[in-house]
Design a protein around this motif. Structure first.
Motif, short mmCIF file in Angstrom:
data_model
loop_
_atom_site.label_atom_id
_atom_site.label_comp_id
_atom_site.label_asym_id
_atom_site.label_seq_id
_atom_site.Cartn_x
_atom_site.Cartn_y
_atom_site.Cartn_z
N LEU A 150 0.84 -1.19 0.00
CA LEU A 150 0.00 0.00 0.00
C LEU A 150 0.88 1.24 0.00
CD1 LEU A 150 -2.69 1.61 0.47
CD2 LEU A 150 -2.32 1.24 2.92
N ARG A 151 0.59 2.13 -0.96
CA ARG A 151 1.28 3.41 -0.97
C ARG A 151 0.29 4.51 -1.30
NH1 ARG A 151 6.66 5.53 -4.24
NH2 ARG A 151 6.91 7.43 -3.03
N ILE A 152 0.26 5.54 -0.48
CA ILE A 152 -0.65 6.66 -0.67
C ILE A 152 0.17 7.87 -1.09
CG2 ILE A 152 -2.41 8.10 0.40
CD1 ILE A 152 -2.88 5.87 2.41
N TRP A 153 -0.21 8.44 -2.22
CA TRP A 153 0.54 9.57 -2.77
C TRP A 153 -0.43 10.55 -3.39
CZ3 TRP A 153 5.59 10.70 -2.26
CH2 TRP A 153 6.09 11.75 -3.02
N PRO A 154 -0.22 11.84 -3.25
CA PRO A 154 0.79 12.52 -2.44
C PRO A 154 0.40 12.53 -0.97
CG PRO A 154 -0.61 14.13 -3.49
CD PRO A 154 -1.06 12.81 -3.99
N PRO A 155 1.34 12.78 -0.08
CA PRO A 155 1.05 12.69 1.36
C PRO A 155 0.13 13.80 1.86
CG PRO A 155 3.30 13.43 0.99
CD PRO A 155 2.78 12.99 -0.33
N ARG A 156 0.26 15.02 1.36
CA ARG A 156 -0.56 16.16 1.75
C ARG A 156 -0.56 16.36 3.27
NH1 ARG A 156 -3.75 17.63 -2.64
NH2 ARG A 156 -4.07 19.53 -1.45
N GLU A 157 0.56 16.07 3.91
CA GLU A 157 0.64 16.17 5.36
C GLU A 157 0.43 17.60 5.85
OE1 GLU A 157 4.29 14.50 6.66
OE2 GLU A 157 3.88 12.50 5.86
N ALA A 158 1.03 18.56 5.17
CA ALA A 158 0.92 19.95 5.60
C ALA A 158 -0.53 20.43 5.57
CB ALA A 158 1.79 20.85 4.72
N ASP A 159 -1.29 20.01 4.55
CA ASP A 159 -2.69 20.42 4.45
C ASP A 159 -3.52 19.80 5.56
OD1 ASP A 159 -2.37 21.98 2.07
OD2 ASP A 159 -2.25 20.12 0.94
N LEU A 160 -3.27 18.54 5.87
CA LEU A 160 -4.02 17.87 6.92
C LEU A 160 -3.64 18.38 8.31
CD1 LEU A 160 -3.90 14.22 5.53
CD2 LEU A 160 -5.95 15.62 5.84
N GLU A 161 -2.41 18.84 8.46
CA GLU A 161 -1.98 19.40 9.75
C GLU A 161 -2.44 20.83 9.94
OE1 GLU A 161 2.23 18.93 9.69
OE2 GLU A 161 2.20 16.82 10.33
N SER A 167 -13.78 -8.94 10.58
CA SER A 167 -13.67 -10.39 10.51
C SER A 167 -12.21 -10.80 10.40
CB SER A 167 -14.45 -10.93 9.31
OG SER A 167 -14.23 -12.31 9.15
N THR A 168 -11.88 -11.92 11.04
CA THR A 168 -10.50 -12.41 10.98
C THR A 168 -10.24 -13.25 9.73
OG1 THR A 168 -11.17 -14.33 12.32
CG2 THR A 168 -10.27 -12.43 13.49
N GLU A 169 -11.31 -13.56 8.98
CA GLU A 169 -11.13 -14.32 7.76
C GLU A 169 -10.47 -13.45 6.69
OE1 GLU A 169 -14.84 -15.88 6.53
OE2 GLU A 169 -15.22 -16.98 8.41
N ASN A 170 -9.56 -14.04 5.96
CA ASN A 170 -8.85 -13.34 4.88
C ASN A 170 -8.20 -12.05 5.37
OD1 ASN A 170 -9.77 -15.31 3.02
ND2 ASN A 170 -11.71 -14.20 2.80
N ASP A 171 -7.68 -12.09 6.59
CA ASP A 171 -7.05 -10.91 7.18
C ASP A 171 -5.60 -10.85 6.70
OD1 ASP A 171 -6.51 -8.69 8.66
OD2 ASP A 171 -6.23 -9.78 10.55
N GLU A 172 -5.40 -10.37 5.49
CA GLU A 172 -4.08 -10.35 4.88
C GLU A 172 -3.22 -9.24 5.48
OE1 GLU A 172 -5.37 -7.50 1.09
OE2 GLU A 172 -4.52 -9.50 0.76
N ALA A 173 -1.93 -9.45 5.44
CA ALA A 173 -0.99 -8.44 5.91
C ALA A 173 -0.76 -7.41 4.81
CB ALA A 173 0.33 -9.09 6.31
N VAL A 174 -0.64 -6.15 5.21
CA VAL A 174 -0.42 -5.06 4.28
C VAL A 174 0.99 -4.52 4.51
CG1 VAL A 174 -1.19 -2.79 3.52
CG2 VAL A 174 -2.86 -4.49 4.24
N ILE A 175 1.72 -4.32 3.43
CA ILE A 175 3.07 -3.75 3.52
C ILE A 175 2.99 -2.29 3.11
CG2 ILE A 175 5.44 -3.90 2.64
CD1 ILE A 175 4.87 -6.85 1.98
N LEU A 176 3.51 -1.42 3.95
CA LEU A 176 3.47 0.00 3.65
C LEU A 176 4.64 0.71 4.31
CD1 LEU A 176 0.69 1.69 5.83
CD2 LEU A 176 1.62 -0.55 6.31
N ASP A 177 4.93 1.91 3.84
CA ASP A 177 6.02 2.69 4.42
C ASP A 177 5.45 3.62 5.49
OD1 ASP A 177 5.65 5.57 2.92
OD2 ASP A 177 5.13 3.88 1.62
N PRO A 178 6.29 4.12 6.40
CA PRO A 178 5.80 5.01 7.46
C PRO A 178 5.07 6.24 6.94
CG PRO A 178 8.02 4.25 7.97
CD PRO A 178 7.72 3.80 6.58
N ALA A 179 5.48 6.78 5.78
CA ALA A 179 4.83 7.97 5.25
C ALA A 179 3.38 7.70 4.88
CB ALA A 179 5.60 8.49 4.03
N SER A 180 3.10 6.52 4.30
CA SER A 180 1.73 6.17 3.94
C SER A 180 0.88 5.95 5.18
CB SER A 180 1.72 4.91 3.07
OG SER A 180 2.34 5.14 1.82
#
Length: 391
Positions: A177-188, A347-360
């Motif tokens: 999972l990657r979310i882009w752009p971060p828009r951190e300044a706008d959310l802060e 639900s715990t069924e199909n509870d897959e692991a998600v790989i993401l970076d700290p920024a996302s």
């Protein structure tokens, strides 16, 4: 995005919206040109909330790849009121707030009328009928109110020009999972300096916790179960709601305390001693320390400092500030989380692991905190017009 920025305020739009009577069935806003126009909104509800799509660059790939048109929010309205406001938000944002207020007023009047008819029929043969009608109207109004509240929250994201994250399935590719752009300044930008300091502590502690408890990949990559990620998101929504509630309370108490500065020296000293004594009686604040993730709680409470002010809360006050004031708000958080993470988020069924970076992860949680803050504002606004039932 700039095209969706609200134009002149509601006062400039009052002339455009003369008389809005929003209800189901044969009723429709009086300024709609025809019933076929109204039906068009209903029929297009499933096509991503009517009208144009909001172009965004949130993508699960690299910034220069696979841009897609995002719907404005992961949750689509299920009522006519929500779909109508969603269409107005995209096509005529300058009258959006006025139309929302008119809808709330109309629903409040309809609910009051059905309750009045029920009260007048008590003891008669029509008592049972009017009681059932009143209960049905209450249920309909609650569902519609949740949609109206949600679109009002979406409107607040539009005002800061930040697109909401869509359903995560659209962003996850090869479990990454990657979310882009971060828009951190706008959310802060919606938070004050003191709140922002507490939010950054919250984010830092969550990222550290995820990295410490999840499978180790490398220092720049996190791995977390989807169910766990949904719980962290919901907890961050509640944290944003709590922080907004506390901030408003803090400002109010500081405003009310200012006249003490003009007391005679001996009176002011007595007031200070009384305040100190009350604070000493409230030393059992371990729950507040956990909420703030504070590593070094201070024994000295500075009422002008937000963090120190919260540390002075007793457990009962903390619970009061963190409690949602309406069942509609609680339902809205649950529905939004399900729309974002999937129907089976609990639900715990199909509870897959998600790989993401700290920024996302930070981007996702900043949006959650903003959602909680916006929810507090919207809930307060709606309660002034519609008046929530006790939750």
């Amino acid at each position: 995005m700039a095209a969706l920025r609200p134009g002149p305020g509601p006062r400039a739009a009052i002339g455009d919206v003369r008389s809005v009577a929003v209800c189901r069935g044969s009723c429709r806003p009086s300024y709609l040109p025809s019933r076929s126009w109204q039906q068009g909104y209903v029929l297009n509800r499933k096509s991503k909330c009517i009208s144009k799509k909001l172009l965004t660059t949130i993508t699960g790939a690299k910034p220069d790849e696979s841009e897609f048109d995002s719907v404005d929010a992961p949750l689509e309205p299920q009522t006519w009121e929500g779909s109508f406001l969603c269409g107005l938000l995209k096509s005529q944002p300058h009258i959006f707030l006025v139309a929302a207020a008119k809808q709330l007023q109309q629903m409040s009047i309809e609910r009051k009328d059905t309750l009045t008819r029920w009260e007048h029929s008590i003891g008669s043969s029509e008592d049972c009928l009017h009681r059932r009608i009143a209960k049905m109207k209450e249920h309909e109004c609650r569902t519609a109110i949740e949609d109206v509240m949600y679109v009002l929250i979406v409107h607040k994201y539009f005002k800061i020009e930040v697109p909401m994250v869509p359903n995560l399935s659209k962003l996850i590719s090869n479990r990454r999972l990657r979310i882009w752009p971060p828009r951190e300044a706008d959310l802060e930008s919606i938070h004050g300096p003191e709140e922002l300091g507490l939010i950054r502590e919250h984010l830092t502690n969550i990222i550290r916790w995820v990295h410490r408890n999840g499978p180790k990949i490398n220092l720049s990559t996190l791995r977390v179960k989807r169910l766990q990620l949904g719980r962290i998101y919901s907890a961050s929504v509640m944290y944003g709601y709590f922080l907004k509630s506390v901030t408003v309370r803090h400002r109010l108490e500081l405003t009310l305390a200012r006249p003490q500065e003009f007391l005679q020296p001996i009176q002011f000293l007595n007031a200070q001693l009384a305040t100190t004594q009350k604070q000493e009686e409230k030393e059992a604040v371990c729950s507040s320390a956990q909420l703030l993730s504070s590593s070094k709680p201070s024994s000295v409470v500075d009422l002008h400092d937000l963090k120190s002010y919260i540390m002075g809360f007793d457990p009962k006050t903390l619970e009061l500030c963190a409690k949602l004031r309406s069942s509609e708000a609680s339902n809205l958080i649950e529905k939004h989380s399900q729309a974002l993470f999937g129907e089976n988020v609990s639900s715990t069924e199909n509870d897959e692991a998600v790989i993401l970076d700290p920024a996302s992860l930070k981007r996702l949680l900043l949006e959650a905190i903003a959602f909680g803050s916006f929810l507090w504002d919207v809930e307060d606004y709606v309660d002034e017009i519609f008046k929530f039932q006790d939750s």
